[in-house]
Design a protein around this motif. Structure first.
Motif: not given
Ligand SMILES: [Mg+2]
Ligand SMILES: Nc1ncnc2c1ncn2[C@@H]1O[C@H](COP(=O)(O)OP(=O)(O)OP(=O)(O)O)[C@@H](O)[C@H]1O
Lengths: 325, 351
Positions: B47-49, B207-210
């Protein structure tokens, strides 16, 4: 206001530490073989016995150790360091006339260490594994491995004796005071080059490593990703966001490096016949000049503690997390 | 209508000493203006990538090896460094999981937001549409910063920072300007991060796991804030999260990822009503209190096994080792992403 309280508290806390250092110094010098009366003894066995007795009494060395220490301490509290066994001049006076030369040499070294090591460390981190980085890694390896006395002798032989470019000892040439100002400046500078280089060499090597490690650590942090995500240029990211953080631990290193510099000054000043406190201390040790050894020890300890305090204050000033606690 | 963002066959691999990690391996999706897309999946599924790939901020040894990322019709992967920086933090912004480590500890909140404004202010065209989005709601001066030739004046920038801090509902914005990150609570730090991200009036906020690093009550506040901001500023959001509850609340569509692949991609409504992939079903069953019909089951469902090593991907379906409905064919061939209903894509032979 909080800052002043902090400084006052820290200064106050230096007292017990200083006290402890003087006790240890005192014990060590009395445990070491030899005695201040040995020199007289060399005059001949017959003369020596009485002379020895007389000196022992005179110096108070016949008293038990703890009494001797307390006597020293009583005077020390009144900032009276006593008189040198050798020439009976006040220890304080002898130290004060030598201190500027040492502070100048070490101050200049410290300045050079920072001036060179930080950019080198930052650049080698910013270009990790580049040719520059590899080259400095080798230099650093040499820098931390080569003993300073050996380096000093090597330089003296090559630049002093063989090439005859630089004077090998002292602070100025004989008769230099009659030279015009510019020639005198050149003369001083020439005398400075080797001692400063030798005393800064190891420091440059290790501090550039610390800086490099600090930079690499900072570059890995989340806030660097944020800085990039803002659209900042790589230069701003590295030289503003990462550098500011990487320099924080470097400040603490100043504190750590001061004892090393002072300790090193005993060797370097002796080798280069630099008329500073280090050489004074070295000779005092050789002659078992107890009051002078104690005096130099106390001043060196005080300078070290002061250096640490300055480093801590700088750190608190530079790091908002400490400043606003 | 033209899509705001179109990601096509995105592949981002990490070239590590142990081998190639296919963190994102052929991902396609798109996003309309003002749409919120949820991106869910277990830890390590990419996901983050995916998010960082859109920002073109994949850390080394990672590399985008394939794909196209069209943003407003331009392929972001064809832009040079300079052009990419003009978009980052300006038209596309990103906020991260841990606001405390994401803010630089040695600069004040104000300085950090100011920097984001200034880097994009010089030479920016004074587009009426862009600034009007904000002006409509804020009482402050127009947001257009390039009226003066050399960028914005100090006062304009300061006012803009204060305006942004107000926008994210931080009290006493003038005061918060001078605060250092550690003087703020986690929720306020995240608000500051959001303020920074909004400084360029982005069309897309990633928004990455904000809210993962925040406690539950604050989580809700931040999600609600994002919702309000989105409505106000009409921006699109890609929300990476582990929390399907949050997805249900704000996302219009959802992508379920597993080991670099999209497993299911559909509207949020559809996903909850009609989860098709066994992995999606597993994720939904693992939410406490969602499957209340089965009251006799006291224990929470857990998908068996753990996410495998991204280095040793099974030849077949990547979920095969953990799937409870696996069949022979799943081992022989990886299923394609199939459209089982309108806009409902599933990568499963059963679908
Ligand atoms: Mg991540
Ligand atoms: N810097 C890196 N170096 C090597 N591999 C990486 C790096 N960053 C990510 N990866 C790999 O890429 C894969 C996907 O990681 P990613 O961070 O996208 O997961 P995620 O879905 O965001 O997980 P989480 O929910 O924990 O944030 C992981 O297998 C991870 O090991």
């Amino acid at each position: 206001m909080i800052m002043w309280n902090y400084i006052a508290r820290r200064l106050f806390m230096m007292i017990p530490v200083l006290f402890g250092i003087t006790i240890i110094t005192f014990i060590v010098i009395h445990l070491a073989p030899g005695s201040p009366t040995d020199i007289v003894a060399q005059a001949g066995p017959k003369v020596s016995f009485e002379a020895r007795e007389r000196l022992t009494k005179l110096y108070g060395l016949d008293q038990p150790l703890h009494i001797q220490y307390l006597n020293w301490l009583k005077r020390f509290i009144k900032l009276d360091f006593g008189s040198s066994f050798k020439d009976d001049r006040p220890v304080m006076e002898k130290i004060l006339e030598r201190l500027p030369a040492t502070l100048f040499l070490e101050g200049l070294s410290l300045f050079l260490i920072f001036l060179i090591a930080i950019p080198v460390g930052v650049l080698s981190a910013a270009r990790q594994y580049s040719i520059f980085d590899k080259f400095t890694t080798i230099l650093v390896f040499i820098g931390v491995s080569v003993p300073s006395f050996w380096l000093a002798l090597l330089l003296m032989i090559s630049f002093g004796v063989k090439l005859n470019w630089l004077p090998i000892s002292g602070m100025r040439s004989i008769g230099s005071e009659y030279l015009p100002i510019w020639a005198r400046t050149i003369d001083y500078t020439k005398h400075l080059i080797m001692p400063v280089f030798v005393s800064a060499f190891g420091g440059i090597a290790s501090l550039s490593r610390y800086t490099r490690a600090g930079m690499l650590e900072a570059i890995r942090q989340d806030y660097i990703r944020t800085a990039r995500a803002k659209g900042l240029s790589e230069n701003v990211v590295i030289y503003k966001h990462a550098l500011r953080n990487a320099l924080l631990p470097v400040i603490t290193i100043v504190g750590f490096s001061i004892p090393g510099l002072i300790g090193g000054s005993f060797i370097i000043e002796t080798i280069f016949a630099w008329p500073g406190m280090g050489r004074l201390g070295y000779l005092a040790i050789m002659e078992r000049d107890y009051p002078l050894i104690m005096g130099v020890g106390a001043v060196a300890a005080f300078l070290t503690l002061l250096g640490n305090l300055v480093a801590d204050i700088l750190y608190a000033w530079a790091d908002p997390r400490v400043r606003y606690k | 209508m033209e899509k705001l963002l179109e990601v096509k066959d995105l592949r981002t691999y990490f070239y590590t000493d142990d081998g190639i990690i296919k963190a994102v391996d052929g991902v396609d999706f798109s996003l309309d203006e003002g749409e919120t897309l949820g991106l869910v999946g277990e830890s390590g599924c990419g996901k983050s990538v995916t998010a960082l790939s859109i920002m073109n901020l994949v850390p080394s040894p990672g590399k985008i090896v394939e794909g196209k990322i069209y943003f407003k019709g331009r392929n972001l992967l064809n832009l040079d460094e300079e052009e990419t920086r003009k978009i980052r933090g300006n038209e596309i912004s990103m906020i991260f999981q841990d606001p405390f480590t994401s803010l630089n500890p040695v600069f004040t909140i104000g300085e950090q937001i100011k920097e984001a404004i200034e880097v994009h202010s010089s030479g920016r065209a004074c587009s009426a549409t862009k600034s009007s989005k904000l002006d409509h709601y804020s009482s402050g001066p127009p947001v257009c910063l390039s009226q003066t030739s050399g960028g914005a004046t100090k006062e304009q920038v300061f006012n803009r920072v204060v305006e942004l801090l107000k926008l994210v509902e931080l009290p006493f914005p003038e005061q918060y300007y001078r605060y250092y990150p550690h003087q703020l609570s986690g929720g306020m730090q995240q608000r500051a991060m959001i303020a920074m991200a909004l400084s360029g009036n982005p069309s897309l906020l990633i928004a990455d796991e904000p809210t993962t690093a925040l406690d539950v009550t604050i989580q809700t506040q931040i999600i609600k804030l994002l919702q309000r901001l989105q409505a106000r500023l009409n921006m699109s959001i890609i929300l990476v999260t582990h929390n399907l509850g949050i997805v249900d609340e704000i996302a219009k569509s959802v992508i379920v990822m597993y080991l670099g692949r999209i497993m299911e991609y559909t509207s949020t409504e559809d996903l909850f009503k009609n989860p098709t992939h066994p992995y999606t079903q597993g994720l939904l069953n693992a939410i406490p209190g969602v499957h209340s019909e089965s009251k006799e089951v006291p224990r929470l469902y857990v998908i068996p096994g753990t996410i495998g090593s991204p280095l040793n991907l099974p030849k077949a379906c990547r979920f095969y080792p953990r799937c409870e409905k696996r069949m022979k064919i799943c081992l022989q061939e990886e299923p394609p992403l199939k459209e089982v209903a309108t806009n409902h894509l599933v990568r499963c032979w059963l679908a």
